[in-house]
Design a protein around this motif. Structure first.
Motif, PDB file in Angstrom:
ATOM      1  N   VAL A  15      -3.415   5.767   1.148  1.00 15.87           N
ATOM      2  CA  VAL A  15      -4.716   5.399   1.704  1.00 15.87           C
ATOM      3  C   VAL A  15      -5.501   6.689   1.895  1.00 15.87           C
ATOM      4  O   VAL A  15      -5.013   7.650   2.494  1.00 15.87           O
ATOM      5  CB  VAL A  15      -4.583   4.669   3.052  1.00 15.87           C
ATOM      6  N   SER A  16      -6.712   6.717   1.372  1.00 13.94           N
ATOM      7  CA  SER A  16      -7.594   7.868   1.546  1.00 13.94           C
ATOM      8  C   SER A  16      -9.000   7.355   1.794  1.00 13.94           C
ATOM      9  O   SER A  16      -9.615   6.762   0.894  1.00 13.94           O
ATOM     10  CB  SER A  16      -7.571   8.768   0.314  1.00 13.94           C
ATOM     11  N   THR A  19      -1.966   0.897  -4.380  1.00 15.49           N
ATOM     12  CA  THR A  19      -0.696   0.195  -4.198  1.00 15.49           C
ATOM     13  C   THR A  19       0.410   0.918  -4.962  1.00 15.49           C
ATOM     14  O   THR A  19       0.151   1.791  -5.804  1.00 15.49           O
ATOM     15  CB  THR A  19      -0.792  -1.245  -4.702  1.00 15.49           C
ATOM     16  N   PRO A  76       0.840  -1.219   0.000  1.00 14.05           N
ATOM     17  CA  PRO A  76       0.000   0.000   0.000  1.00 14.05           C
ATOM     18  C   PRO A  76       0.865   1.255   0.000  1.00 14.05           C
ATOM     19  O   PRO A  76       1.719   1.437   0.862  1.00 14.05           O
ATOM     20  CB  PRO A  76      -0.814  -0.122   1.284  1.00 14.05           C
ATOM     21  N   LEU A 122      -0.960   8.203   4.524  1.00  9.73           N
ATOM     22  CA  LEU A 122      -2.373   8.277   4.875  1.00  9.73           C
ATOM     23  C   LEU A 122      -2.861   9.696   4.591  1.00  9.73           C
ATOM     24  O   LEU A 122      -2.503  10.638   5.302  1.00  9.73           O
ATOM     25  CB  LEU A 122      -2.566   7.922   6.349  1.00  9.73           C
ATOM     26  N   THR A 155       3.528   3.773   3.866  1.00  9.57           N
ATOM     27  CA  THR A 155       2.168   4.125   3.467  1.00  9.57           C
ATOM     28  C   THR A 155       1.861   5.559   3.859  1.00  9.57           C
ATOM     29  O   THR A 155       2.072   5.952   5.019  1.00  9.57           O
ATOM     30  CB  THR A 155       1.142   3.196   4.143  1.00  9.57           C
ATOM     31  N   HIS A 159      -5.464   2.885  11.170  1.00  6.17           N
ATOM     32  CA  HIS A 159      -4.484   2.636  10.115  1.00  6.17           C
ATOM     33  C   HIS A 159      -3.080   2.328  10.635  1.00  6.17           C
ATOM     34  O   HIS A 159      -2.177   2.104   9.836  1.00  6.17           O
ATOM     35  CB  HIS A 159      -4.420   3.836   9.176  1.00  6.17           C
ATOM     36  N   HIS A 210     -11.676   4.942   2.381  1.00  4.36           N
ATOM     37  CA  HIS A 210     -11.757   3.495   2.185  1.00  4.36           C
ATOM     38  C   HIS A 210     -10.986   3.048   0.941  1.00  4.36           C
ATOM     39  O   HIS A 210     -11.073   1.886   0.548  1.00  4.36           O
ATOM     40  CB  HIS A 210     -13.219   3.067   2.057  1.00  4.36           C
ATOM     41  N   THR A 211     -10.237   3.970   0.329  1.00  2.00           N
ATOM     42  CA  THR A 211      -9.512   3.664  -0.902  1.00  2.00           C
ATOM     43  C   THR A 211      -8.032   3.470  -0.609  1.00  2.00           C
ATOM     44  O   THR A 211      -7.414   4.289   0.083  1.00  2.00           O
ATOM     45  CB  THR A 211      -9.681   4.796  -1.926  1.00  2.00           C
ATOM     46  N   THR A 212      -7.458   2.383  -1.143  1.00  2.51           N
ATOM     47  CA  THR A 212      -6.028   2.116  -1.031  1.00  2.51           C
ATOM     48  C   THR A 212      -5.440   2.008  -2.430  1.00  2.51           C
ATOM     49  O   THR A 212      -5.992   1.326  -3.303  1.00  2.51           O
ATOM     50  CB  THR A 212      -5.771   0.813  -0.257  1.00  2.51           C
TER      51      THR A 212
END
Length: 1019
Positions: A38-39, A45, A35, A225, A223, A244, A41-43
């Motif tokens: 992350v925003s 890669t 990942p 966030l 990751t 998270h 509920h969206t991840t």
């Protein structure tokens, strides 16, 4: 240590020869499913991020973006923003992140400086007309064209443009290369970044701190966030950690201070916290370290021209004690720092200008070669010609190799992380406002000496013009962080004797608070939620009234004030209140309406009705009113202190504090002036942390350290009613103490609190909460009012001898005298023979001594009296007292047996009327208003409460009676019981009002009277 007092850390590595996007592409190749973003509920890669950026880069190239171009991106913080900037880098161009909230004038200026061929923006999101073609991010999946290859760049090629304040009235564009960012995030760097790092992306997009948050993660496979809130609030931080696994954050000093103040436990679960951008507040840092000793706390320093950080320092508790403030630290990798006097390196301990060299330096300023040559100069250091950036900051090396900040050589300031040139704002004000002839902008100091806000002082074209419309006009065109908090019209600028601007005199003309509205300004409904939101607005803004329909920012609030409002509402309602909601619903009425309509969502209840609202007693109203009028007042601080010998279990002690906090509602209450009548409510306020302070060499020094720590103001309206602290002395000796506000405490409560702390420490619990109990109402209260009106009307003020007082003295002074058991026995014999109480006999001798010293034959004395009706209150912590006013005159002041008997009669009548609250007595008597305490100016108390013994298993403890921090009255006389049956007399006085010689003479006369009571006296 290097003799030229220049220090360097780390070394460039191979990756510095590449572009930032090339490093990320390698991660995408090796770990495509990891990942990256992350925003909500969206991840996204790493593989998806790299492929999408490639596809967007190809389209940007088709739109005309070429290697070496500078591309403005006008998108909010989002996944699309990260993809867009990565795509720009893949074309070989440099990106410039612009703030959509900037005024159109500023956006036009910076795009002109960029010589941009297009702007990346969403047209349907209010993209301003900048006279440029608009390139919009593709809506939906895109593919990479066959044969496309990202541009290969070197580490020295341009990567990013940051815009910062300039003295000319126009922002400066700082062009930085790829390696300036990459150098920071090597494996031997200043902090730990890796594949498991999760870090919020929350900084304003134009800042270099945004690069810190983004590239520290993406260059190491971690990751990012993405935070959609305006900034990382305490509630947002809690969610980031819990949901998270966030372990690393960056905060400006102001934002750090706010979270420490509002919700210090929000940091729980983090591994490292980086702060900076402004001078650090040692007090806030110390509280953080005491609460979170295992979290790495890094102070980062560096102007944007040196890209994010030039130095960092891991902060320790000892740093908070340094007289010069917390150090800036040592250089980060690929960076050299020199302290120079002109071109001469300064010796260790010698102050000079901080100059920075190395891979972090910017390439220069866009379109300003002259300024570039002036600020990025070459000096000879160690025999080598070296390019340096002259920061304008003053610093000094200490012998241990740490860099320390010593101020600015020019007028530049930082406010909430924004670097500001006041001259830029002055030029804009003079250009934008025809009514202004000259403008001078100054920063007002705030916490820890950092700049709090800006004030624009203006000389109008027409003398006497108040410039009432100036502030509103400036708010429409200035960037948010350039907007002054106030515009002050002045006839001329004051100057010093040497003809320089007298800044302190000018700042003294600035308004201290925003204008207060009229009496009906906060006329909201009777709904508890409306009243709660309005009360929190008032607390945060420091205003007595708040219009319910005026936005927070128009009332003088800033972004941090919005954060404080949301943090306090979150705590009191036990539900998340994101900062973004106050931006969408900026008034008290609108925010309350949003809270009401969203009540119960996500399992939360938005109404405060879950907490019982209990009216305050009259004495509690007195304490709350004094707190609201003077938040820094310490006359109501009740201090408790114990020495503890043995192997103390700190975790068990902190758990005991939490247990006592949960048991006694007054300790975990929020005290509110509204709804009227004033009341307190008990939401789930977290317990105070056990703050572990720096060790001290002996008990006396530890007690002083504890006293200082406990002296900070308590915030009753924010749920901070008490605090605890521990000062180690040796591994088996410490001093423990607490400060409790009088609104929730009294003398009886000392032993109750101590006993419950001991039970919880020894057994893990401290029994059930005491049942509530109400004071009975006296049937003949009307008669008592009539008596008090007759007795106290016209009582004269106590006049002290005209001895020399000390108006510049600090806190109160204290005189102590021991009274042996034999002396106390003679007092009791006197009282028994005359048919009065010990208290009445002691008061009579005290009052006659006062009469002799002052020469006055009529005055009143204040007497605190406990009002704990029924056994339920015997085990309760709380404020269950009233103040009696005992008027003594004529024969009651003669000092002989008859005076003692007469004082007994007066005391009996006063005690019979004790159910009339003292505030009501004041209204009845209506004494003349002066700057002195009304009716009585001195207090007498026989403190016969049970001792505050802290019986901790396996430990030896001793209670230490601390003197008061401040006095509500001018002279206090108190007698405390001793273990041998004697008493300890303490006379406390304000040296600004009562001369030392007067206090000493009174204490001597009172003591002499006590020691010369004859045995076998007859009435």
């Amino acid at each position: 240590m290097q003799p030229d007092s220049s220090w360097t850390t780390g070394r460039p590595c191979a990756s510095l020869s590449e572009g930032l996007h090339e490093v990320l592409a390698r991660t995408a190749l090796s770990r495509p499913d990891a990942p990256a973003l992350v925003s909500g509920h969206t991840t996204v890669t790493y593989g998806e991020l790299n492929r999408t950026a490639d596809a967007w880069a190809a389209r940007l190239a088709e739109a005309g973006v070429t290697r070496g171009a500078r591309v403005p991106i006008l998108l909010p913080r989002s996944i699309e923003l990260v993809i867009a900037l990565l795509a720009v880098l893949k074309t070989g161009a440099a990106y410039a992140l612009l703030d959509p909230a900037w005024p159109e004038r500023r956006l036009t200026e910076v795009t002109e400086d960029l010589a941009a061929g297009l702007v990346v923006c969403w047209p349907d999101a209010g993209c301003p007309d900048l006279g440029l073609p608009v390139w919009s991010p593709p809506d939906g999946p895109v593919t990479v064209p066959d044969g496309y290859r990202p541009a290969a760049v070197s580490g020295g090629d341009p990567a990013c443009v940051f815009f910062t304040s300039g003295t000319t009235g126009r922002p400066k564009g700082v062009l930085t290369p790829h390696w300036a960012t990459a150098r920071l995030f090597q494996h031997d760097g200043f902090a730990r970044f890796g594949a498991h790092t999760v870090m919020p992306l929350a900084a304003p997009t134009p800042w270099d701190a945004f690069s810190l948050e983004l590239w520290s993660v993406l260059l190491n496979g971690g990751t990012s966030l993405i935070v959609e809130e305006p900034y990382l609030s305490a509630g947002c931080l809690r969610a980031a950690v819990e949901t998270h696994g966030t372990d690393t954050i960056w905060l400006t000093s102001s934002l750090f201070n706010m979270i420490v103040d509002e919700d210090v436990d929000a940091f729980h679960g983090l591994r490292q916290v980086m702060i900076g951008g402004e001078r650090l507040s040692a007090g806030h840092v110390a509280r953080f370290i005491a609460r979170h000793p295992v979290i790495v706390l890094l102070n980062g320093y560096g102007p944007v021209e040196s890209t994010v950080f030039a130095t960092t320092h891991r902060v320790t508790a000892a740093d908070c004690e340094r007289p010069g403030g917390i150090p800036l630290g040592r250089p980060v990798p690929g960076t050299q720092v020199h302290v120079l006097d002109g071109v001469r390196p300064c010796a260790v301990g010698e102050t000079g200008e901080i100059c920075i060299a190395g891979e972090g330096l910017a390439l220069g300023y866009l379109g300003d070669e002259e300024l570039t040559r002036a600020k990025f100069t070459h000096v000879r250091v160690g025999g080598r010609r070296t390019r340096v950036y002259r920061t304008g900051d003053l610093g000094v090396w200490s012998p241990d190799g740490l860099l320390h900040f010593r101020g600015r050589a020019d007028r530049q300031v930082k406010i909430r992380g924004h670097r500001i040139e006041p001259a830029e704002i002055e030029r804009q004000v003079e250009r934008l406002l025809p009514a202004v002839r000259h403008c001078r902008v100054l920063a007002r100091p705030g916490d820890g000496g950092a700049a709090r806000d800006l004030v624009a002082f203006c000389v109008p074209q027409n003398p006497g013009d108040p410039l009432e419309a100036a502030l509103g006009a400036l708010n429409l065109v200035l960037a948010p962080y350039h907007r002054p908090a106030a515009v002050v019209s002045v006839p001329a600028f004051p100057v010093t004797e040497r003809g320089k601007l007298d800044e302190p005199a000018l700042l003294a003309l600035a308004p201290t608070t925003a204008p207060q509205p009229g009496p009906d300004a906060d006329a909201v409904s009777d709904d508890p939620l409306d009243k709660l939101v309005a009360a929190v607005f008032r607390e945060v803004l420091g205003r007595q009234e708040v219009p319910h329909d005026v936005p927070l920012v128009e009332l003088g609030g800033d972004s941090l004030a919005a954060g404080r409002v949301c943090a306090r509402l979150s705590a009191r309602l036990d539900r998340p209140v994101p900062v973004s909601r106050i931006y969408a619903h900026p008034t008290a009425a609108a925010l309350a309406a949003w809270l009401r309509t969203t009540a119960g969502q996500d399992g939360q209840d938005g109404a405060p009705a879950a907490c019982d609202v209990v009216p305050l007693t009259p004495m509690q109203v007195v304490y709350l009113t004094k707190h609201l009028v003077s938040p820094g007042d310490r006359t109501a601080h009740c201090l408790l202190t114990w020495t503890v010998e043995g192997e103390l279990d700190r975790a068990a002690l902190e758990a005991a504090v939490a247990a006592v906090h949960r048991k006694h509602e007054p300790l975990r209450a929020v005290y509110l002036a509204d709804p009227r009548p004033a009341a307190w409510t008990s939401p789930d306020i977290p317990p105070p942390p056990l703050e572990v302070l720096p060790a001290r060499p002996d008990v006396e020094a530890a007690v002083r350290e504890l006293r200082t720590a406990l002296a900070d103001p308590l915030e009753l309206t924010g749920g901070e009613v008490w605090r605890t602290a521990l000062v180690p002395v040796t591994p088996n000796l410490a001093v423990f103490g607490a400060a409790v506000h009088h609104i929730a405490f009294d003398g009886w409560s000392e032993s109750v609190l101590a006993a419950d702390l001991a039970d919880a420490y020894n057994h893990g619990h401290c029994g059930p909460a005491p049942r509530p109990s109400r004071h009975p109402v006296a049937a003949d209260l009307a008669d008592h009012r009539d008596y008090l009106l007759d007795e106290l009307t016209g009582v004269p003020e106590l006049r002290w001898p005209a001895d020399e007082v000390n108006p510049l003295a600090g806190g109160p002074r204290h005189l102590e005298s021991p009274l042996a058991p034999a002396v106390v026995a003679r007092v009791d014999e006197l009282a028994a023979r005359l048919g009065v109480t010990r208290f009445a006999a002691l008061l009579a001798l005290c009052a006659s001594s006062l009469a002799e010293v002052t020469g006055q034959r009529d005055f009143a004395v204040g007497v605190p009296i406990a009002q704990r009706y029924g056994p339920a209150l015997d085990r309760a912590v709380g404020c269950h007292i009233n103040m009696l006013c005992v008027r003594l005159r004529d024969s009651a002041l003669d000092g002989g047996p008859a005076a003692v008997r007469e004082t007994g009669n007066v005391v009996a009548r006063a005690f019979a009327a004790q159910d009339v609250p003292f505030p009501e007595v004041l209204r009845l008597v209506n004494p003349p208003r002066t700057d002195r305490p009304p009716i009585y100016q001195t207090l007498f108390a026989l403190q016969d409460n049970a001792p505050a013994g802290l019986a901790l298993s396996g430990l030896r403890t001793a209670f230490v009676r601390q003197p008061y921090l401040e006095l509500p009255l001018e002279l206090h006389t108190e007698l405390w019981p001793r273990a041998d049956g004697g008493l300890r007399m303490v006379v406390s006085y304000r040296p600004q009002t009562v001369a030392e010689s007067t206090a000493e003479e009174f204490a001597k006369r009172f003591t002499d009277r006590l020691h010369t009571i004859p045995s076998g006296v007859r009435p």
